[in-house]
Design a protein around this motif. Structure first.
Motif, PDB file in Angstrom:
ATOM      1  N   LEU A  28       0.837  -1.185   0.000  1.00 45.17           N
ATOM      2  CA  LEU A  28       0.000   0.000   0.000  1.00 45.17           C
ATOM      3  C   LEU A  28       0.879   1.243   0.000  1.00 45.17           C
ATOM      4  O   LEU A  28       2.031   1.214   0.465  1.00 45.17           O
ATOM      5  N   GLU A  29       0.321   2.329  -0.495  1.00 47.61           N
ATOM      6  CA  GLU A  29       1.047   3.600  -0.574  1.00 47.61           C
ATOM      7  C   GLU A  29       1.643   3.995   0.784  1.00 47.61           C
ATOM      8  O   GLU A  29       2.754   4.516   0.862  1.00 47.61           O
ATOM      9  N   LYS A  30       0.922   3.745   1.861  1.00 48.14           N
ATOM     10  CA  LYS A  30       1.356   4.137   3.207  1.00 48.14           C
ATOM     11  C   LYS A  30       2.683   3.491   3.590  1.00 48.14           C
ATOM     12  O   LYS A  30       3.508   4.099   4.278  1.00 48.14           O
ATOM     13  N   VAL A  31       2.925   2.264   3.140  1.00 48.25           N
ATOM     14  CA  VAL A  31       4.193   1.579   3.436  1.00 48.25           C
ATOM     15  C   VAL A  31       5.352   2.344   2.812  1.00 48.25           C
ATOM     16  O   VAL A  31       6.379   2.587   3.460  1.00 48.25           O
ATOM     17  N   TYR A  32       5.195   2.747   1.562  1.00 46.59           N
ATOM     18  CA  TYR A  32       6.247   3.500   0.874  1.00 46.59           C
ATOM     19  C   TYR A  32       6.419   4.885   1.502  1.00 46.59           C
ATOM     20  O   TYR A  32       7.544   5.384   1.639  1.00 46.59           O
ATOM     21  N   GLU A  33       5.302   5.502   1.883  1.00 48.75           N
ATOM     22  CA  GLU A  33       5.364   6.816   2.549  1.00 48.75           C
ATOM     23  C   GLU A  33       6.175   6.717   3.843  1.00 48.75           C
ATOM     24  O   GLU A  33       7.062   7.534   4.094  1.00 48.75           O
ATOM     25  N   ASN A  34       5.866   5.717   4.651  1.00 49.30           N
ATOM     26  CA  ASN A  34       6.583   5.539   5.918  1.00 49.30           C
ATOM     27  C   ASN A  34       8.058   5.231   5.684  1.00 49.30           C
ATOM     28  O   ASN A  34       8.925   5.740   6.409  1.00 49.30           O
ATOM     29  N   ALA A  35       8.351   4.415   4.688  1.00 45.04           N
ATOM     30  CA  ALA A  35       9.748   4.068   4.392  1.00 45.04           C
ATOM     31  C   ALA A  35      10.537   5.304   3.951  1.00 45.04           C
ATOM     32  O   ALA A  35      11.654   5.538   4.432  1.00 45.04           O
ATOM     33  N   LEU A  36       9.947   6.112   3.060  1.00 43.10           N
ATOM     34  CA  LEU A  36      10.649   7.297   2.575  1.00 43.10           C
ATOM     35  C   LEU A  36      10.814   8.321   3.694  1.00 43.10           C
ATOM     36  O   LEU A  36      11.905   8.886   3.865  1.00 43.10           O
ATOM     37  N   LEU A  70       4.070  13.986   1.831  1.00 41.97           N
ATOM     38  CA  LEU A  70       5.289  14.419   2.514  1.00 41.97           C
ATOM     39  C   LEU A  70       5.641  15.845   2.110  1.00 41.97           C
ATOM     40  O   LEU A  70       5.508  16.210   0.940  1.00 41.97           O
ATOM     41  N   ILE A  71       6.103  16.611   3.069  1.00 42.86           N
ATOM     42  CA  ILE A  71       6.731  17.903   2.788  1.00 42.86           C
ATOM     43  C   ILE A  71       8.106  17.840   3.436  1.00 42.86           C
ATOM     44  O   ILE A  71       8.239  17.568   4.632  1.00 42.86           O
ATOM     45  N   VAL A  72       9.140  18.059   2.628  1.00 39.11           N
ATOM     46  CA  VAL A  72      10.517  17.924   3.094  1.00 39.11           C
ATOM     47  C   VAL A  72      11.165  19.305   3.160  1.00 39.11           C
ATOM     48  O   VAL A  72      11.137  20.065   2.179  1.00 39.11           O
ATOM     49  N   GLU A  73      11.712  19.604   4.332  1.00 44.76           N
ATOM     50  CA  GLU A  73      12.444  20.858   4.564  1.00 44.76           C
ATOM     51  C   GLU A  73      11.597  22.101   4.232  1.00 44.76           C
ATOM     52  O   GLU A  73      12.146  23.153   3.923  1.00 44.76           O
ATOM     53  N   ASP A  74      10.297  21.966   4.242  1.00 45.51           N
ATOM     54  CA  ASP A  74       9.368  23.067   3.939  1.00 45.51           C
ATOM     55  C   ASP A  74       9.557  23.659   2.539  1.00 45.51           C
ATOM     56  O   ASP A  74       9.120  24.784   2.274  1.00 45.51           O
ATOM     57  N   VAL A  75      10.204  22.916   1.637  1.00 48.49           N
ATOM     58  CA  VAL A  75      10.426  23.421   0.279  1.00 48.49           C
ATOM     59  C   VAL A  75      10.006  22.448  -0.809  1.00 48.49           C
ATOM     60  O   VAL A  75       9.909  22.822  -1.976  1.00 48.49           O
ATOM     61  N   LEU A  76       9.742  21.180  -0.451  1.00 45.59           N
ATOM     62  CA  LEU A  76       9.470  20.157  -1.461  1.00 45.59           C
ATOM     63  C   LEU A  76       8.269  19.314  -1.040  1.00 45.59           C
ATOM     64  O   LEU A  76       8.265  18.732   0.044  1.00 45.59           O
ATOM     65  N   GLU A  79       4.341  13.639  -3.517  1.00 41.75           N
ATOM     66  CA  GLU A  79       3.090  12.893  -3.606  1.00 41.75           C
ATOM     67  C   GLU A  79       3.431  11.490  -4.076  1.00 41.75           C
ATOM     68  O   GLU A  79       4.079  11.307  -5.110  1.00 41.75           O
ATOM     69  N   LEU A  80       3.027  10.501  -3.293  1.00 38.78           N
ATOM     70  CA  LEU A  80       3.365   9.114  -3.587  1.00 38.78           C
ATOM     71  C   LEU A  80       2.163   8.361  -4.127  1.00 38.78           C
ATOM     72  O   LEU A  80       1.028   8.605  -3.716  1.00 38.78           O
ATOM     73  N   LYS A  81       2.451   7.421  -5.017  1.00 42.81           N
ATOM     74  CA  LYS A  81       1.423   6.549  -5.583  1.00 42.81           C
ATOM     75  C   LYS A  81       1.930   5.114  -5.564  1.00 42.81           C
ATOM     76  O   LYS A  81       3.134   4.857  -5.555  1.00 42.81           O
ATOM     77  N   ALA A  82       0.980   4.188  -5.569  1.00 43.44           N
ATOM     78  CA  ALA A  82       1.302   2.759  -5.679  1.00 43.44           C
ATOM     79  C   ALA A  82       0.313   2.176  -6.686  1.00 43.44           C
ATOM     80  O   ALA A  82      -0.629   1.487  -6.330  1.00 43.44           O
ATOM     81  N   CYS A  83       0.516   2.525  -7.959  1.00 37.34           N
ATOM     82  CA  CYS A  83      -0.410   2.128  -9.019  1.00 37.34           C
ATOM     83  C   CYS A  83       0.389   1.704 -10.255  1.00 37.34           C
ATOM     84  O   CYS A  83       1.607   1.789 -10.263  1.00 37.34           O
ATOM     85  N   LYS A  84      -0.316   1.257 -11.299  1.00 38.68           N
ATOM     86  CA  LYS A  84       0.373   0.802 -12.515  1.00 38.68           C
ATOM     87  C   LYS A  84       1.174   1.920 -13.173  1.00 38.68           C
ATOM     88  O   LYS A  84       2.293   1.721 -13.615  1.00 38.68           O
ATOM     89  N   THR A  85       0.566   3.104 -13.290  1.00 36.93           N
ATOM     90  CA  THR A  85       1.230   4.226 -13.933  1.00 36.93           C
ATOM     91  C   THR A  85       0.577   5.525 -13.487  1.00 36.93           C
ATOM     92  O   THR A  85      -0.530   5.519 -12.937  1.00 36.93           O
ATOM     93  N   PHE A  86       1.241   6.635 -13.737  1.00 39.84           N
ATOM     94  CA  PHE A  86       0.680   7.941 -13.409  1.00 39.84           C
ATOM     95  C   PHE A  86      -0.533   8.231 -14.289  1.00 39.84           C
ATOM     96  O   PHE A  86      -0.585   7.816 -15.444  1.00 39.84           O
ATOM     97  N   SER A  87      -1.464   8.995 -13.751  1.00 39.36           N
ATOM     98  CA  SER A  87      -2.594   9.470 -14.543  1.00 39.36           C
ATOM     99  C   SER A  87      -2.584  10.996 -14.497  1.00 39.36           C
ATOM    100  O   SER A  87      -1.864  11.610 -13.704  1.00 39.36           O
ATOM    101  N   LEU A 107       7.564  16.518  -6.245  1.00 32.73           N
ATOM    102  CA  LEU A 107       7.904  15.253  -6.888  1.00 32.73           C
ATOM    103  C   LEU A 107       6.701  14.328  -6.810  1.00 32.73           C
ATOM    104  O   LEU A 107       6.068  14.211  -5.758  1.00 32.73           O
ATOM    105  N   LEU A 108       6.401  13.688  -7.927  1.00 31.94           N
ATOM    106  CA  LEU A 108       5.368  12.665  -8.000  1.00 31.94           C
ATOM    107  C   LEU A 108       6.103  11.343  -8.193  1.00 31.94           C
ATOM    108  O   LEU A 108       6.857  11.183  -9.156  1.00 31.94           O
ATOM    109  N   ILE A 109       5.925  10.416  -7.238  1.00 30.93           N
ATOM    110  CA  ILE A 109       6.680   9.164  -7.241  1.00 30.93           C
ATOM    111  C   ILE A 109       5.708   7.999  -7.216  1.00 30.93           C
ATOM    112  O   ILE A 109       4.793   7.969  -6.395  1.00 30.93           O
ATOM    113  N   ASN A 110       5.936   7.029  -8.121  1.00 30.35           N
ATOM    114  CA  ASN A 110       5.089   5.837  -8.180  1.00 30.35           C
ATOM    115  C   ASN A 110       5.904   4.600  -7.838  1.00 30.35           C
ATOM    116  O   ASN A 110       6.855   4.255  -8.533  1.00 30.35           O
ATOM    117  N   PHE A 111       5.495   3.921  -6.758  1.00 34.32           N
ATOM    118  CA  PHE A 111       6.152   2.685  -6.336  1.00 34.32           C
ATOM    119  C   PHE A 111       5.419   1.449  -6.839  1.00 34.32           C
ATOM    120  O   PHE A 111       5.904   0.339  -6.660  1.00 34.32           O
TER     121      PHE A 111
END
Length: 150
Positions: A28-36, A70-76, A79-87, A107-111
Protein backbone atom coordinates in the motif's frame (compact mmCIF):
# COMPACT_ATOMS: atom_id res chain seq x y z
CA UNK A 1 18.58 27.94 -3.49
CA UNK A 2 18.32 26.16 -6.84
CA UNK A 3 21.39 24.06 -6.09
CA UNK A 4 19.94 23.12 -2.68
CA UNK A 5 16.59 22.01 -4.14
CA UNK A 6 18.33 20.08 -6.93
CA UNK A 7 20.48 18.29 -4.36
CA UNK A 8 17.41 17.53 -2.22
CA UNK A 9 15.47 16.19 -5.23
CA UNK A 10 18.43 14.03 -6.24
CA UNK A 11 18.64 12.56 -2.73
CA UNK A 12 14.88 11.88 -2.64
CA UNK A 13 15.09 10.22 -6.07
CA UNK A 14 18.00 8.00 -5.03
CA UNK A 15 16.34 7.10 -1.72
CA UNK A 16 13.02 6.34 -3.42
CA UNK A 17 14.72 4.13 -5.98
CA UNK A 18 16.49 2.22 -3.19
CA UNK A 19 13.13 1.71 -1.46
CA UNK A 20 11.62 0.52 -4.75
CA UNK A 21 14.43 -2.00 -5.20
CA UNK A 22 14.27 -3.25 -1.61
CA UNK A 23 10.48 -3.46 -1.11
CA UNK A 24 9.41 -4.05 -4.71
CA UNK A 25 5.80 -3.54 -5.76
CA UNK A 26 2.59 -4.68 -4.13
CA UNK A 27 2.50 -2.68 -0.90
CA UNK A 28 0.00 0.00 0.00
CA UNK A 29 1.05 3.60 -0.57
CA UNK A 30 1.36 4.14 3.21
CA UNK A 31 4.19 1.58 3.44
CA UNK A 32 6.25 3.50 0.87
CA UNK A 33 5.36 6.82 2.55
CA UNK A 34 6.58 5.54 5.92
CA UNK A 35 9.75 4.07 4.39
CA UNK A 36 10.65 7.30 2.57
CA UNK A 37 9.87 9.48 5.59
CA UNK A 38 11.94 7.17 7.82
CA UNK A 39 14.98 7.16 5.54
CA UNK A 40 14.88 10.93 4.97
CA UNK A 41 14.60 11.60 8.71
CA UNK A 42 17.53 9.22 9.29
CA UNK A 43 19.49 11.36 6.83
CA UNK A 44 18.72 14.44 8.96
CA UNK A 45 15.89 16.05 7.01
CA UNK A 46 12.74 17.63 8.42
CA UNK A 47 9.83 15.59 7.03
CA UNK A 48 6.13 16.21 7.60
CA UNK A 49 3.72 13.35 6.83
CA UNK A 50 0.08 13.86 5.84
CA UNK A 51 0.53 17.60 6.26
CA UNK A 52 -2.73 19.58 5.91
CA UNK A 53 -2.85 22.25 3.20
CA UNK A 54 -5.73 24.69 3.27
CA UNK A 55 -7.38 25.91 0.07
CA UNK A 56 -8.72 29.45 -0.07
CA UNK A 57 -11.05 31.21 -2.49
CA UNK A 58 -10.05 34.52 -4.07
CA UNK A 59 -11.61 36.49 -1.18
CA UNK A 60 -9.66 34.52 1.44
CA UNK A 61 -12.49 32.19 2.48
CA UNK A 62 -11.30 28.71 3.38
CA UNK A 63 -13.02 26.26 1.03
CA UNK A 64 -11.26 22.98 1.75
CA UNK A 65 -8.05 21.21 2.54
CA UNK A 66 -5.68 18.59 1.21
CA UNK A 67 -3.18 16.33 2.92
CA UNK A 68 0.22 16.24 1.25
CA UNK A 69 1.93 12.85 1.65
CA UNK A 70 5.29 14.42 2.51
CA UNK A 71 6.73 17.90 2.79
CA UNK A 72 10.52 17.92 3.09
CA UNK A 73 12.44 20.86 4.56
CA UNK A 74 9.37 23.07 3.94
CA UNK A 75 10.43 23.42 0.28
CA UNK A 76 9.47 20.16 -1.46
CA UNK A 77 6.10 18.41 -1.70
CA UNK A 78 6.21 14.69 -2.42
CA UNK A 79 3.09 12.89 -3.61
CA UNK A 80 3.37 9.11 -3.59
CA UNK A 81 1.42 6.55 -5.58
CA UNK A 82 1.30 2.76 -5.68
CA UNK A 83 -0.41 2.13 -9.02
CA UNK A 84 0.37 0.80 -12.51
CA UNK A 85 1.23 4.23 -13.93
CA UNK A 86 0.68 7.94 -13.41
CA UNK A 87 -2.59 9.47 -14.54
CA UNK A 88 -3.50 13.06 -15.34
CA UNK A 89 -5.40 13.16 -12.04
CA UNK A 90 -2.20 12.39 -10.13
CA UNK A 91 -0.40 15.26 -11.85
CA UNK A 92 -3.33 17.61 -11.20
CA UNK A 93 -3.33 16.60 -7.54
CA UNK A 94 0.33 17.56 -7.09
CA UNK A 95 -0.17 20.83 -8.96
CA UNK A 96 -3.08 21.64 -6.64
CA UNK A 97 -0.87 20.92 -3.62
CA UNK A 98 1.88 23.21 -4.95
CA UNK A 99 -0.62 26.03 -5.46
CA UNK A 100 -2.23 25.56 -2.05
CA UNK A 101 1.11 25.40 -0.22
CA UNK A 102 2.56 28.23 -2.33
CA UNK A 103 5.64 26.10 -2.98
CA UNK A 104 7.60 25.82 -6.20
CA UNK A 105 8.88 22.24 -6.25
CA UNK A 106 7.14 18.89 -6.13
CA UNK A 107 7.90 15.25 -6.89
CA UNK A 108 5.37 12.66 -8.00
CA UNK A 109 6.68 9.16 -7.24
CA UNK A 110 5.09 5.84 -8.18
CA UNK A 111 6.15 2.68 -6.34
CA UNK A 112 3.43 0.46 -7.82
CA UNK A 113 4.92 -0.01 -11.27
CA UNK A 114 7.65 -2.54 -11.99
CA UNK A 115 9.43 0.38 -13.67
CA UNK A 116 10.31 3.08 -11.11
CA UNK A 117 8.51 6.33 -11.96
CA UNK A 118 9.29 9.85 -10.74
CA UNK A 119 8.41 13.27 -12.15
CA UNK A 120 9.48 16.68 -10.93
CA UNK A 121 7.16 19.65 -11.18
CA UNK A 122 8.20 23.30 -10.86
CA UNK A 123 5.55 25.91 -10.16
CA UNK A 124 6.04 29.36 -11.65
CA UNK A 125 4.48 31.37 -8.83
CA UNK A 126 3.99 34.47 -10.98
CA UNK A 127 2.13 32.63 -13.74
CA UNK A 128 0.76 29.84 -11.48
CA UNK A 129 1.78 27.27 -14.11
CA UNK A 130 3.93 24.16 -13.82
CA UNK A 131 6.53 22.49 -15.94
CA UNK A 132 8.62 19.37 -15.93
CA UNK A 133 12.26 20.40 -16.39
CA UNK A 134 13.66 19.19 -19.73
CA UNK A 135 16.83 17.84 -18.14
CA UNK A 136 14.77 15.75 -15.73
CA UNK A 137 12.59 14.37 -18.54
CA UNK A 138 15.73 13.24 -20.36
CA UNK A 139 17.16 11.82 -17.14
CA UNK A 140 13.99 9.86 -16.49
CA UNK A 141 14.07 8.39 -19.99
CA UNK A 142 17.71 7.43 -19.55
CA UNK A 143 17.07 6.00 -16.08
CA UNK A 144 14.25 3.85 -17.45
CA UNK A 145 16.57 2.51 -20.15
CA UNK A 146 19.28 1.81 -17.57
CA UNK A 147 16.85 -0.04 -15.32
CA UNK A 148 15.81 -2.43 -18.07
CA UNK A 149 19.35 -3.00 -19.21
CA UNK A 150 20.05 -4.98 -16.11
Amino acid sequence: MEAKIKELCDLVRETSYAIHEYHGTGHLEKVYENALAHRLRKAGFDVKQQHPLKVFDEDGTEIGDYYADLIVEDVLIIELKACKTFSEEHKAQLIGYLRSANLEHGLLINFGSYKFQIKKFVMDKAKRTTSIPKALSFLLSFASFALFRG
